[in-house]
Design a protein around this motif. Structure first.
Motif, PDB file in Angstrom:
ATOM      1  N   UNK A  22      23.956  21.300  -7.393  1.00 39.35           N
ATOM      2  CA  UNK A  22      25.209  20.625  -7.043  1.00 39.35           C
ATOM      3  C   UNK A  22      25.072  19.116  -7.200  1.00 39.35           C
ATOM      4  N   UNK A  23      23.944  18.573  -6.720  1.00 39.83           N
ATOM      5  CA  UNK A  23      23.745  17.124  -6.794  1.00 39.83           C
ATOM      6  C   UNK A  23      23.517  16.659  -8.237  1.00 39.83           C
ATOM      7  N   UNK A  24      22.823  17.467  -9.017  1.00 37.62           N
ATOM      8  CA  UNK A  24      22.644  17.131 -10.431  1.00 37.62           C
ATOM      9  C   UNK A  24      23.989  17.142 -11.159  1.00 37.62           C
ATOM     10  N   UNK A  25      24.815  18.118 -10.827  1.00 36.82           N
ATOM     11  CA  UNK A  25      26.124  18.230 -11.464  1.00 36.82           C
ATOM     12  C   UNK A  25      27.016  17.059 -11.088  1.00 36.82           C
ATOM     13  N   UNK A  26      27.011  16.664  -9.827  1.00 42.03           N
ATOM     14  CA  UNK A  26      27.877  15.558  -9.397  1.00 42.03           C
ATOM     15  C   UNK A  26      27.402  14.250 -10.013  1.00 42.03           C
ATOM     16  N   UNK A  27      26.092  14.080 -10.152  1.00 40.48           N
ATOM     17  CA  UNK A  27      25.570  12.870 -10.784  1.00 40.48           C
ATOM     18  C   UNK A  27      25.992  12.772 -12.239  1.00 40.48           C
ATOM     19  N   UNK A  28      25.926  13.895 -12.934  1.00 43.67           N
ATOM     20  CA  UNK A  28      26.364  13.930 -14.338  1.00 43.67           C
ATOM     21  C   UNK A  28      27.854  13.622 -14.432  1.00 43.67           C
ATOM     22  N   UNK A  29      28.646  14.237 -13.547  1.00 43.21           N
ATOM     23  CA  UNK A  29      30.098  14.037 -13.568  1.00 43.21           C
ATOM     24  C   UNK A  29      30.459  12.583 -13.276  1.00 43.21           C
ATOM     25  N   UNK A  30      29.757  11.943 -12.341  1.00 39.91           N
ATOM     26  CA  UNK A  30      30.028  10.536 -12.018  1.00 39.91           C
ATOM     27  C   UNK A  30      29.748   9.638 -13.219  1.00 39.91           C
ATOM     28  N   UNK A  31      28.635   9.895 -13.906  1.00 36.40           N
ATOM     29  CA  UNK A  31      28.301   9.095 -15.091  1.00 36.40           C
ATOM     30  C   UNK A  31      29.332   9.299 -16.199  1.00 36.40           C
ATOM     31  N   UNK A  32      29.756  10.545 -16.385  1.00 33.70           N
ATOM     32  CA  UNK A  32      30.735  10.854 -17.419  1.00 33.70           C
ATOM     33  C   UNK A  32      32.078  10.184 -17.098  1.00 33.70           C
ATOM     34  N   UNK A  33      32.494  10.273 -15.824  1.00 37.30           N
ATOM     35  CA  UNK A  33      33.765   9.667 -15.419  1.00 37.30           C
ATOM     36  C   UNK A  33      33.719   8.154 -15.572  1.00 37.30           C
ATOM     37  N   UNK A  34      32.589   7.532 -15.208  1.00 32.67           N
ATOM     38  CA  UNK A  34      32.446   6.082 -15.335  1.00 32.67           C
ATOM     39  C   UNK A  34      32.563   5.649 -16.796  1.00 32.67           C
ATOM     40  N   UNK A  35      31.933   6.432 -17.695  1.00 32.30           N
ATOM     41  CA  UNK A  35      32.004   6.101 -19.110  1.00 32.30           C
ATOM     42  C   UNK A  35      33.414   6.221 -19.666  1.00 32.30           C
ATOM     43  N   UNK A  36      34.116   7.273 -19.263  1.00 33.38           N
ATOM     44  CA  UNK A  36      35.486   7.458 -19.748  1.00 33.38           C
ATOM     45  C   UNK A  36      36.412   6.371 -19.200  1.00 33.38           C
ATOM     46  N   UNK A  37      36.226   5.995 -17.931  1.00 36.56           N
ATOM     47  CA  UNK A  37      37.047   4.942 -17.337  1.00 36.56           C
ATOM     48  C   UNK A  37      36.781   3.604 -18.015  1.00 36.56           C
ATOM     49  N   UNK A  38      35.523   3.327 -18.312  1.00 34.20           N
ATOM     50  CA  UNK A  38      35.186   2.081 -19.008  1.00 34.20           C
ATOM     51  C   UNK A  38      35.855   2.025 -20.370  1.00 34.20           C
ATOM     52  N   UNK A  39      35.854   3.146 -21.069  1.00 33.73           N
ATOM     53  CA  UNK A  39      36.456   3.176 -22.399  1.00 33.73           C
ATOM     54  C   UNK A  39      37.975   3.064 -22.329  1.00 33.73           C
ATOM     55  N   UNK A  40      38.607   3.799 -21.407  1.00 37.18           N
ATOM     56  CA  UNK A  40      40.069   3.811 -21.341  1.00 37.18           C
ATOM     57  C   UNK A  40      40.639   2.476 -20.873  1.00 37.18           C
ATOM     58  N   UNK A  41      39.898   1.751 -20.016  1.00 34.14           N
ATOM     59  CA  UNK A  41      40.372   0.469 -19.503  1.00 34.14           C
ATOM     60  C   UNK A  41      39.752  -0.720 -20.239  1.00 34.14           C
ATOM     61  N   UNK A  42      38.906  -0.429 -21.230  1.00 31.85           N
ATOM     62  CA  UNK A  42      38.242  -1.468 -22.021  1.00 31.85           C
ATOM     63  C   UNK A  42      37.502  -2.452 -21.115  1.00 31.85           C
ATOM     64  N   UNK A  43      36.683  -1.911 -20.219  1.00 32.05           N
ATOM     65  CA  UNK A  43      35.946  -2.729 -19.263  1.00 32.05           C
ATOM     66  C   UNK A  43      34.665  -3.273 -19.881  1.00 32.05           C
ATOM     67  N   UNK A  44      34.303  -4.495 -19.483  1.00 36.67           N
ATOM     68  CA  UNK A  44      33.086  -5.107 -20.008  1.00 36.67           C
ATOM     69  C   UNK A  44      31.840  -4.438 -19.441  1.00 36.67           C
ATOM     70  N   UNK A  45      31.919  -3.978 -18.197  1.00 32.30           N
ATOM     71  CA  UNK A  45      30.764  -3.343 -17.551  1.00 32.30           C
ATOM     72  C   UNK A  45      31.162  -1.954 -17.059  1.00 32.30           C
ATOM     73  N   UNK A  46      30.168  -1.113 -16.899  1.00 27.27           N
ATOM     74  CA  UNK A  46      30.411   0.248 -16.419  1.00 27.27           C
ATOM     75  C   UNK A  46      30.814   0.219 -14.947  1.00 27.27           C
ATOM     76  N   UNK A  47      31.928   0.850 -14.578  1.00 26.55           N
ATOM     77  CA  UNK A  47      32.346   0.857 -13.174  1.00 26.55           C
ATOM     78  C   UNK A  47      31.476   1.798 -12.348  1.00 26.55           C
ATOM     79  N   UNK A  48      31.564   1.653 -11.034  1.00 27.30           N
ATOM     80  CA  UNK A  48      30.890   2.577 -10.125  1.00 27.30           C
ATOM     81  C   UNK A  48      31.856   3.707  -9.782  1.00 27.30           C
TER      82      UNK A  48
END
Length: 245
Positions: A22-48
């Motif tokens: 469960x913890x491995x899955x949530x960690x992967x999902x958080x990283x994936x969501x952060x990457x998608x949010x950075x791309x969609x909002x054109x952010x300079x840094x990866x969000x938390x």
């Protein structure tokens, strides 16, 4: 008794493996969501991105995440002027009821609440910082913003009267409010410049100013704003907030 002990050991091991998965899955999902949010909002840094609640895998199975917290630093928000931006510090938001598509390419939160801040130095760029004539022989401009206490902004105004620059700035306590997508600064009392009587509208053309802030992530909106020690603290909120996609 021996069989019961073995059963308990098996249950504990399986429970531990489930928690680990469960913890491995949530960690992967958080990283994936952060990457998608950075791309969609054109952010300079990866969000938390932090996905709350346990277990995560049962939330995934239901298609809805209970609570997702997002943190973005140094976000450049649009100001409504051509190419204009204003830097938002430490934008944080708690997203409730996050539904995602089957292929995880998009996610939308039912509601969102959060906070953000804008430094006085950043807000000062909005004020008339260049000397402006407000009456024959009288020019004035805002030279500084700071915390005035009790939720007020202290506005420092410099003036020149008949060619003579006043030795000290005039300080004005102002109220800051959020109306729609705009932060407004309004002087509580008007200053006097060397005893010269001036029309209120001319003085407020210097002391009062506003800053539009739109294009915040996911379509969240301004809610409330108040003066703080280092800048204005903003409360944001929204519904049907898009996290990605």
């Amino acid at each position: 008794m021996r069989a019961l002990r073995i059963l308990l050991i098996v249950v504990v091991i399986l429970g531990g493996l489930f928690v680990l998965a469960d913890r491995l899955a949530v960690g992967f999902a958080e990283d994936e969501a952060a990457g998608r949010l950075q791309a969609s909002e054109d952010l300079a840094a990866t969000p938390d991105v932090s996905i709350k609640g346990f277990p995560f895998l049962t939330q995934v199975a239901s298609g809805t995440l209970d609570d997702v917290e997002v943190g973005i630093k140094d976000y450049e928000a649009a100001t409504g002027t051509q190419g204009g931006t204003i830097r938002i510090d430490d934008l944080t938001a708690s997203m409730k009821g996050v539904e995602f598509s089957g292929d995880y390419s998009s996610a939308t939160a039912a509601t969102a609440t959060g906070t953000a801040s804008v430094t006085y130095a950043e807000l000062l760029k909005t004020a008339k910082s260049e000397p402006t004539q407000i009456a024959p022989g009288v020019t004035a401009n805002v030279v500084g913003l700071s915390d005035g206490g009790n939720g007020k902004i202290k506005v420092a105004v410099e003036a020149t009267v008949l060619g003579n620059k006043l030795p000290d700035p005039v300080y004005v306590l102002s109220t800051v409010t959020a109306q729609g997508d705009t932060v407004r600064v309004h002087a509580d009392d008007l200053p006097s410049f060397g005893g010269v009587d001036l029309a209120e509208s001319r003085v407020r053309a210097i002391t009062d100013f506003e800053q539009k802030i739109d294009g915040l992530p996911g379509g969240i909106q301004l809610d409330k704003v108040q003066a703080a020690k280092n800048g204005v603290e903003i409360t944001v909120k929204g519904s049907n907030v898009r996290l990605a996609g």
